[in-house]
Design a protein around this motif. Structure first.
Motif, PDB file in Angstrom:
ATOM      1  N   GLU A 123       0.846  -1.197   0.000  1.00  0.00           N
ATOM      2  CA  GLU A 123       0.000   0.000   0.000  1.00  0.00           C
ATOM      3  C   GLU A 123       0.885   1.252   0.000  1.00  0.00           C
ATOM      4  OE1 GLU A 123      -3.526   0.394   0.156  1.00  0.00           O
ATOM      5  OE2 GLU A 123      -2.818   2.413  -0.274  1.00  0.00           O
ATOM      6  N   ARG A 124       0.529   2.212  -0.849  1.00  0.00           N
ATOM      7  CA  ARG A 124       1.320   3.439  -0.865  1.00  0.00           C
ATOM      8  C   ARG A 124       0.476   4.684  -0.655  1.00  0.00           C
ATOM      9  NH1 ARG A 124       4.604   0.882  -4.966  1.00  0.00           N
ATOM     10  NH2 ARG A 124       3.692   2.062  -6.680  1.00  0.00           N
ATOM     11  N   ASP A 125      -0.815   4.499  -0.441  1.00  0.00           N
ATOM     12  CA  ASP A 125      -1.674   5.663  -0.220  1.00  0.00           C
ATOM     13  C   ASP A 125      -1.938   5.784   1.277  1.00  0.00           C
ATOM     14  OD1 ASP A 125      -3.491   7.635  -0.099  1.00  0.00           O
ATOM     15  OD2 ASP A 125      -5.054   6.607  -1.254  1.00  0.00           O
ATOM     16  N   PHE A 126      -1.312   6.777   1.879  1.00  0.00           N
ATOM     17  CA  PHE A 126      -1.460   6.934   3.324  1.00  0.00           C
ATOM     18  C   PHE A 126      -2.328   8.132   3.684  1.00  0.00           C
ATOM     19  CE2 PHE A 126       2.727   4.982   2.516  1.00  0.00           C
ATOM     20  CZ  PHE A 126       2.356   3.701   2.862  1.00  0.00           C
ATOM     21  N   GLY A 127      -3.026   8.649   2.682  1.00  0.00           N
ATOM     22  CA  GLY A 127      -3.987   9.704   2.955  1.00  0.00           C
ATOM     23  C   GLY A 127      -3.439  11.129   2.876  1.00  0.00           C
ATOM     24  N   PHE A 128      -2.332  11.289   2.178  1.00  0.00           N
ATOM     25  CA  PHE A 128      -1.867  12.663   1.962  1.00  0.00           C
ATOM     26  C   PHE A 128      -2.856  13.357   1.018  1.00  0.00           C
ATOM     27  CE2 PHE A 128       2.277  10.732   3.068  1.00  0.00           C
ATOM     28  CZ  PHE A 128       2.610  11.596   4.089  1.00  0.00           C
ATOM     29  N   PRO A 129      -3.034  14.684   1.164  1.00  0.00           N
ATOM     30  CA  PRO A 129      -3.966  15.396   0.281  1.00  0.00           C
ATOM     31  C   PRO A 129      -3.620  15.171  -1.192  1.00  0.00           C
ATOM     32  CG  PRO A 129      -3.211  16.837   2.041  1.00  0.00           C
ATOM     33  CD  PRO A 129      -2.438  15.567   2.154  1.00  0.00           C
ATOM     34  N   VAL A 130      -4.642  14.972  -2.000  1.00  0.00           N
ATOM     35  CA  VAL A 130      -4.433  14.643  -3.409  1.00  0.00           C
ATOM     36  C   VAL A 130      -3.651  15.738  -4.133  1.00  0.00           C
ATOM     37  CG1 VAL A 130      -5.586  14.050  -5.569  1.00  0.00           C
ATOM     38  CG2 VAL A 130      -6.554  13.299  -3.396  1.00  0.00           C
ATOM     39  N   ALA A 131      -4.014  17.000  -3.837  1.00  0.00           N
ATOM     40  CA  ALA A 131      -3.334  18.119  -4.506  1.00  0.00           C
ATOM     41  C   ALA A 131      -1.839  18.098  -4.199  1.00  0.00           C
ATOM     42  CB  ALA A 131      -3.956  19.439  -4.057  1.00  0.00           C
ATOM     43  N   LEU A 132      -1.536  17.790  -2.945  1.00  0.00           N
ATOM     44  CA  LEU A 132      -0.130  17.732  -2.521  1.00  0.00           C
ATOM     45  C   LEU A 132       0.596  16.621  -3.272  1.00  0.00           C
ATOM     46  CD1 LEU A 132       2.148  18.547  -0.499  1.00  0.00           C
ATOM     47  CD2 LEU A 132       1.213  16.825   1.049  1.00  0.00           C
ATOM     48  N   GLU A 133      -0.025  15.468  -3.338  1.00  0.00           N
ATOM     49  CA  GLU A 133       0.628  14.331  -3.973  1.00  0.00           C
ATOM     50  C   GLU A 133       0.901  14.578  -5.441  1.00  0.00           C
ATOM     51  OE1 GLU A 133       1.591  13.423  -1.138  1.00  0.00           O
ATOM     52  OE2 GLU A 133       1.830  11.416  -1.946  1.00  0.00           O
TER      53      GLU A 133
END
Lengths: 86, 725
Positions: free
Chosen positions: B187-197
């Motif tokens: 898993e690599r999605d840890f919930g950082f804001p989409v815009a930031l990513e």
């Protein structure tokens, strides 16, 4: 961070059984990063388990584990007391 | 079990390489031991003090090389251990490629923090398998981990393992085998804001185009305004700087950028996973067994009392209980000499080289093994059960103020018995700076090998003149001296000589556990092996060298000359000295070492030492315990005198300078004791420091500073004595 009020609580003022919360973490202090990695992120609550018999270090319970910190080495972390809910 | 050669990490280009990573205290060693069995190798990483432990495991019928990566809390590489760990993971260590698979050892009783490192490892796209330890402890507290759910959330295989009971070992082997063939995508999605990513990804691409390869986490940290190396590099490149500024400005329209977001988001994810996968089977007790034990063990009165009792036991066992074993070692080598000696009688040089050089050296090395094994038995026991962390908690204030660490207590205390296990024990200190400082002062603690010279001199000069009370005080003072001298030295060392910053002190108090005996035996065995292999070799080599210096030059017919000299002595002189002792004394006087002692007599004269004392001091440099026998030989009493010998005491107090002044005054005696208290006369310690610091620099430094200190102190005391009279 401006909307936080702190009651000026310092690590040296921590007593056994107190609960406290990390209010803010200095972003540029060199030593703080390790403490953040250990789980002391902004908003984290912790409980003071014990102060060592000689006055330092302080044992806290944070994120389900026990961590000891020296009072003098946590200057980059601002904390506030959490009014005991229970 | 097949008894072929363990595959080493270096030799195997087609063998798969698996790295064992995890937080300190996660139980990595137990997992490593249960996967590798006895196929283990210990060495050092090039240029650093961190130990490299490798082994081989049988995975799916193939041999797989396993490397026990040093424990780490994050990929920031803040400590030396972490830097090495990262180098191993990324394949930057000489002669080693990056591991094909990482087994992430995760402590089920401390999931949140262990998941934090998982987010970093997963984001950096390492192929991962999770080995979940301490599930047994969690169960005893009324909770269990839903590993299937956890595996789904992490995207990788999660294998619960209770290594010391052998539970889960087979499953872990199978998981390693599967993942070596086809690794899973963590898993690599840890919930950082989409815009930031989105911005992070763009910037990473731009950096890559400019030839700068930074991990996404680093770029994100920079973008959020945290401390990062990226910022510094980008400053030099206007176009990239603009891109960064634009990205920041764009993100700030949504709200202020907080550096804390980076770690905060990861921990939020970790807390979410922890909540989802840990199921309580019964409500937690108000006080866990660890709480109850801690109430006593870190109590301000009982805690300190238990601490003192345990330390007393540890000290006694290496100071007293080891003695019979040490005597047995000595006896064995004595018998060996007796056996070998007649067979070599044909050639006196070879006979002496083998008996007084080689066998004496082997004996001098093996004599330390009992203490090392006993000390590491206790250390592994105390560390594994969790007590060592409590001891550090209790003692930190006492030792922390001068730059040491609470854990320095064990190495320093052990050094009062013997500095060799003491120096080795310094590895319980995680902070490298503090560990080095402890190693460098450990030999100042008065070890048991200094006792004979204290007893001899106190018996000859203090007790007759000042009485038993002062004699007792003098002995106590000699033991205190090293400790008192060590404090300013640590101060100086920390203020300049030892480079590198120390990290903030973080000490985990892990839950108490029953000892894992297999780990205890294995660590004892490993420490013994490491000592014999590295330090032992140096000790034996030095022993042969010193033998040569004491033996040569021995021209043919020398003994006959001394014998005829003896015959011409006046009868009353001959009554006092046997021919054998006379010859021995003349031989040492004429040896390279004896000649050297005479040559440097002027150097030692300000301290009040003549050539006889100087030669005894020189002969004691490889090992201070030989000083009393050396004095015996030099004062024509033979080498089998001990510290209680009345003859030697008398000889010392009657010895004079050529002009008739007494050689040893009470001041000289004190000076001589202080010299022995402070001087680094132990090649075993130097060899061990060489092994533990992985460089010759520190043992040489230690030798120089201690010898200088000893010399200056002895001169100072003698000169003071002359002034006072």
């Amino acid at each position: 961070m401006d909307n936080h009020r702190t009651d000026g609580l310092k690590f040296s003022g921590l007593r056994q059984g107190m609960r406290a919360r990390v209010v803010s973490v200095c972003a540029h202090c060199p030593d703080v990063r390790r403490l953040v990695e250990m789980g002391l992120t902004e908003g984290t609550e912790f409980r003071v388990v014990k102060v060592a018999p000689l006055g330092d270090p302080v044992e806290i319970e944070v994120r389900g584990y026990r961590l000891c910190l020296r009072k003098g080495e946590v200057a980059g972390i601002e904390i506030e007391q959490v009014e005991a809910a229970r | 079990m097949s008894h072929c050669h363990p595959a080493t990490v270096e030799e195997s280009s087609e063998t798969a390489l698996v790295g064992l990573v995890g937080n300190p205290n996660a139980g990595k060693t137990t997992v490593f031991n249960s996967l590798t069995g006895s196929f283990q190798k210990v060495g050092n990483y090039p240029g650093v003090t961190v130990e490299k432990v490798t082994g081989a495991a049988d995975i799916g019928g193939h041999k797989v090389a396993l490397i026990d990566v040093p424990g780490l809390y994050s990929l920031e590489a803040a400590s030396e251990d972490e830097r090495v760990a990262l180098d191993v993971i990324e394949g930057r260590v000489r002669d080693m490629r990056s591991p094909d698979l990482l087994v992430y050892v995760m402590d089920a009783s401390n999931l949140e923090r262990n998941l934090y490192l998982f987010t970093h490892l997963a984001e950096a796209r390492y192929p991962l398998v999770v080995a979940l330890t301490m599930t047994d402890m969690l169960e005893s507290e009324g909770a269990r981990v839903d590993t299937r759910r956890m595996s789904d959330m992490l995207g990788v295989d999660v294998v619960p393992i209770v290594g010391h009971r052998g539970r889960g070992v087979r499953q872990l082997r199978e998981a390693i085998d599967r993942n070596l063939k086809s690794p899973k995508r963590a898993e690599r999605d840890f919930g950082f804001p989409v815009a930031l990513e989105k911005r992070v990804e763009e910037l990473c691409e731009q950096l890559a185009l400019a030839g700068l390869d930074y991990p996404t986490s680093e770029v994100r940290q920079a973008l959020l305004g945290g401390r990062s190396d990226v910022i510094r590099r980008v400053e030099e490149m206007p176009r990239l700087r603009e891109a960064f500024e634009a990205a920041k400005a764009d993100l700030e329209t949504e709200g202020p950028l907080r550096p804390g977001l980076e770690a905060g988001t990861r921990y939020d994810w970790a807390a979410m996973v922890q909540k989802a996968v840990v199921r309580r089977t019964r409500p937690p007790k108000r006080l866990s067994p660890t709480d109850r034990l801690d109430w006593i063990l870190t109590h301000r009165v009982f805690g300190l009392a238990v601490f003192l009792a345990i330390m007393y036991l540890v000290f006694q066992s290496i100071y007293t209980f080891a003695l019979p074993v040490m005597d047995a070692v000595q006896w064995t080598f004595g018998r060996l000499s007796d056996l070998v000696s007649p067979a070599l009688a044909g050639s006196p040089v070879i006979q002496s080289a083998v008996v007084d050089g080689l066998i004496a050296g082997l004996s001098a090395m093996m004599i330390f093994l009992p203490q090392i094994l006993i000390l590491f038995f206790f250390i592994t026991l105390l560390e594994g059960t969790g007590y060592l962390a409590r001891a550090a908690f209790l003692m930190d204030r006492l030792l922390g103020w001068c730059g040491l660490n609470g854990r320095a207590f064990i190495p320093l205390l052990s050094s009062f018995a013997c500095a060799i296990p003491g120096v080795m024990a310094a590895r319980v200190i995680p902070d490298p700076k503090s560990r080095l400082a402890t190693i460098l002062i450990a030999p100042l603690m008065s070890c048991s090998a200094r006792l004979p010279i204290y007893l001899l001199l106190i018996g000859a000069f203090v007790e007759p003149q000042f009485g038993a009370a002062w004699a007792g005080f003098a002995l106590f003072a000699m033991h205190l001296l090293g400790l008192l001298v060590a404090i300013p030295i640590v101060f100086v060392l920390n203020r300049g000589l030892i480079r590198g910053k120390s990290l903030p002190f973080v000490l985990e108090l892990p839950p108490f556990q029953w000892p894992k005996w297999r780990d205890v035996w294995r660590t004892m065995f490993l420490r013994g092996k490491v000592f014999v292999k590295i330090a032992g070799t140096i000790i034996v080599a030095m022993s042969i060298l010193i033998w040569a210096l004491l033996y040569f030059p021995r021209p043919a017919g020398e003994t006959a000359i001394y014998e005829s000299q003896y015959a011409t002595l006046p009868a009353e002189a001959r009554e006092k000295v046997t021919q054998e002792n006379f010859v021995q004394r003349r031989q040492i006087e004429n040896s390279y070492l004896g000649r050297f002692g005479k040559t440097i007599e002027p150097v030692f004269r300000p301290a009040g030492f003549d050539w006889r004392l100087s030669t005894a001091i020189l002969a004691a440099f490889p090992a201070r315990e030989v000083v009393v026998p050396s004095l015996g030989i030099i004062f024509s009493l033979g080498g089998d005198v001990d510290q209680h010998s009345g003859d030697l005491r008398q000889a010392l107090s009657e010895a004079t300078w050529p002009d008739g002044r007494p050689l040893v005054t009470p001041w000289t005696a004190v000076g001589l004791m202080v010299f022995f208290a402070l001087c680094c006369q132990c090649m075993g310690t130097l060899a061990t420091v060489r092994r533990e610091t992985n460089s010759w620099k520190w043992p040489l430094f230690m030798f120089a500073y201690m010898t200088a200190l000893a010399y200056l102190a002895a001169v100072g005391i003698n000169q003071l004595g002359r002034l006072v009279g």
